[in-house]
Design a protein around this motif. Structure first.
Motif, PDB file in Angstrom:
ATOM      1  N   VAL A 261      25.040   8.406  14.270  1.00  9.79           N
ATOM      2  CA  VAL A 261      26.291   8.734  14.956  1.00  9.79           C
ATOM      3  C   VAL A 261      25.985   9.823  15.977  1.00  9.79           C
ATOM      4  O   VAL A 261      25.525  10.902  15.625  1.00  9.79           O
ATOM      5  N   GLY A 262      26.211   9.520  17.252  1.00  9.19           N
ATOM      6  CA  GLY A 262      25.920  10.483  18.313  1.00  9.19           C
ATOM      7  C   GLY A 262      27.174  11.165  18.815  1.00  9.19           C
ATOM      8  O   GLY A 262      28.217  11.145  18.152  1.00  9.19           O
ATOM      9  N   SER A 263      27.081  11.753  19.991  1.00 10.08           N
ATOM     10  CA  SER A 263      28.269  12.314  20.639  1.00 10.08           C
ATOM     11  C   SER A 263      29.151  11.145  21.059  1.00 10.08           C
ATOM     12  O   SER A 263      28.709   9.995  21.084  1.00 10.08           O
ATOM     13  N   GLU A 264      30.401  11.454  21.425  1.00  8.17           N
ATOM     14  CA  GLU A 264      31.307  10.366  21.808  1.00  8.17           C
ATOM     15  C   GLU A 264      30.728   9.559  22.965  1.00  8.17           C
ATOM     16  O   GLU A 264      30.791   8.327  22.971  1.00  8.17           O
ATOM     17  N   GLU A 265      30.159  10.280  23.940  1.00  3.30           N
ATOM     18  CA  GLU A 265      29.560   9.619  25.103  1.00  3.30           C
ATOM     19  C   GLU A 265      28.372   8.728  24.678  1.00  3.30           C
ATOM     20  O   GLU A 265      28.266   7.573  25.088  1.00  3.30           O
TER      21      GLU A 265
ATOM     22  N   PHE B 273      25.834   3.430  23.653  1.00  5.06           N
ATOM     23  CA  PHE B 273      25.203   2.551  22.664  1.00  5.06           C
ATOM     24  C   PHE B 273      26.003   1.261  22.486  1.00  5.06           C
ATOM     25  O   PHE B 273      25.456   0.154  22.532  1.00  5.06           O
ATOM     26  N   LEU B 274      27.307   1.398  22.291  1.00  6.64           N
ATOM     27  CA  LEU B 274      28.144   0.217  22.033  1.00  6.64           C
ATOM     28  C   LEU B 274      28.148  -0.738  23.219  1.00  6.64           C
ATOM     29  O   LEU B 274      28.053  -1.958  23.038  1.00  6.64           O
TER      30      LEU B 274
ATOM     31  N   LYS C 265      26.299  -6.054  25.108  1.00  8.33           N
ATOM     32  CA  LYS C 265      25.544  -6.877  26.073  1.00  8.33           C
ATOM     33  C   LYS C 265      24.397  -7.595  25.370  1.00  8.33           C
ATOM     34  O   LYS C 265      24.159  -8.782  25.606  1.00  8.33           O
ATOM     35  N   ALA C 266      23.687  -6.872  24.505  1.00  7.98           N
ATOM     36  CA  ALA C 266      22.490  -7.437  23.864  1.00  7.98           C
ATOM     37  C   ALA C 266      22.851  -8.527  22.858  1.00  7.98           C
ATOM     38  O   ALA C 266      22.140  -9.516  22.704  1.00  7.98           O
TER      39      ALA C 266
ATOM     40  N   TRP D 146      35.171   5.718  13.778  1.00  6.22           N
ATOM     41  CA  TRP D 146      35.436   5.006  15.036  1.00  6.22           C
ATOM     42  C   TRP D 146      34.293   4.026  15.331  1.00  6.22           C
ATOM     43  O   TRP D 146      34.525   2.858  15.644  1.00  6.22           O
ATOM     44  N   LEU D 147      33.065   4.512  15.202  1.00  7.08           N
ATOM     45  CA  LEU D 147      31.882   3.682  15.484  1.00  7.08           C
ATOM     46  C   LEU D 147      31.849   2.453  14.570  1.00  7.08           C
ATOM     47  O   LEU D 147      31.562   1.335  15.024  1.00  7.08           O
TER      48      LEU D 147
END
Ligand SMILES: *Cc1c(COP(=O)(O)O)cnc(C)c1O
Length: 360
Positions: free
Chosen positions: A343-347, A352-353, A358-359, A281-282
């Motif tokens: 890869v972190g938790s869904e939250e 991050f995304l 924005k960045a 997904w990421l």
């Protein structure tokens, strides 16, 4: 009286004076996606069962210097071929050090592909071993011919191959690895720190190649705080390495915890499966962001390239937004403009995304 800095220069080895320390960025209160940690905790019942077990550990006693039950459990879990054994380390970092201490000497060389895991080089330089880094190809695949040339030229005592590789997240091709093992005049250590996310292992190869050792760790699968790594291979090698391993390198709490964890591998397998789904997904979400080049991943992190010259600024803006990822630009020339995110938790992935969009 001698000034402190003169004294320092007299006492500390010049090699060490020159060395840059391994830097860990402050991360308190941040979304921490820089170190390939598993984002998930354990269910409450499991924590209870575990703490009850820890209460029985006799902390007044030294730990078992050669814990057979734990070694058997690891051998079972890892599918260790018959006749092989394991050596335990305080994280696989320590085993990288043990290997190099055992092989250190004047004119001796360690070889690894670049970019690769920094610890191989850091330890080598600290011990005064020559370090030769052989560049990967542009697409981060193994430059097998260049590796074979470097092996013939430098005759390395040790070759490290991370499978999958960090920080590029890919698996090297098996044929290239096999050619390298066959050509190596010394040991080849295949480092499978990210094995749980790759669905690939060279463990069965231990039976085919007497100069192969396999390095594993519980860190990336979910126990980075525990500090337990293991090296699998023929007992003749491990017997020599054990001479430079400090006898009580793995504490009693870590031993008890690891034994407990190995009775609950289903939980860690489920977490790894979830992390692999989140990874897909990421990657899709990253690919949808303009001007990013996203590389394939077989690990629990994703490498991506920003527009020319933008990585440092984006890394800084993410940090100000409370998201810590790894800046790779500035190191190897193959990684110009590159960033690496765990890869972190869904939250965490969503936070991050949002900050990244924005960045960028
Ligand atoms: C993280 C990492 C290690 C170190 O793991 P520890 O067991 O926590 O010391 C070893 N090898 C590679 C390739 C890594 O990325």
């Amino acid at each position: 009286m001698t000034s402190p800095s003169t004294l320092l220069r007299r006492v500390i080895n010049p090699r060490i004076l020159e060395l840059g320390a391994y830097r860990v960025e402050p991360s308190v209160g941040m979304v921490k996606l820089d170190a390939m940690e598993n984002p998930y905790r354990w269910p409450a019942e499991l924590v209870q069962e575990w703490t009850a077990l820890l209460a029985e550990v006799e902390l007044n006693r030294y730990p078992d210097p050669d814990p057979a039950p734990l070694k058997h459990a690891l051998a079972d879990y890892a599918g260790l071929p018959a006749g092989m054994d394991v050596l335990l380390g305080n994280g696989s970092d320590e085993i990288i050090q043990i290997l190099q201490v055992a092989c250190a000497g004047a004119e001796r060389t360690i070889l690894a592909p670049e970019p690769g895991f920094v610890m191989y080089q850091l330890v080598a330089r600290g011990l005064g071993l020559q370090y030769v880094g052989v560049p990967l190809r542009e697409d981060f695949s193994l430059a097998t011919e260049a590796m074979l040339d470097a092996i013939a030229r430098h005759r390395p005592v040790l070759i490290f191959l991370a499978y999958p590789n960090n920080p590029t997240a890919n698996l090297f091709d098996e044929r290239g690895i096999e050619q390298i093992i066959r050509a190596a005049p010394g040991l080849v250590v295949v480092d499978e720190a990210y094995g749980p996310f790759a669905g690939a292992t060279l463990m069965p190869w231990l039976e085919r190649f007497p100069n192969l050792l396999l390095l594993r760790t519980l860190s990336k699968m979910g126990l980075a705080g525990l500090r337990l790594g293991y090296l699998a291979g023929a007992p003749q090698w491990l017997e020599q390495l054990n001479k430079v391993r400090l006898p009580y390198n793995v504490g009693a709490l870590a031993q008890a915890t690891a034994l407990f964890v190995l009775r609950h591998t289903d939980l860690f397998e489920a977490q790894a499966a979830q992390i692999c789904r989140s990874r897909s997904w990421l990657i899709e979400e990253l690919q949808a962001i303009d001007r990013l080049v996203v590389y394939p991943s077989q690990a629990n992190f994703v490498l991506f390239r920003t527009a020319a010259g933008a990585a440092l600024r984006i890394h800084g803006e993410l940090k100000r937004a409370g998201v810590l990822i790894k800046l790779l630009s500035g190191g190897s020339s193959l990684l110009t403009d590159c960033l690496r995110v765990t890869v972190g938790s869904e939250e965490e992935n969503r936070v991050f995304l949002a900050a990244l969009r924005k960045a960028v």
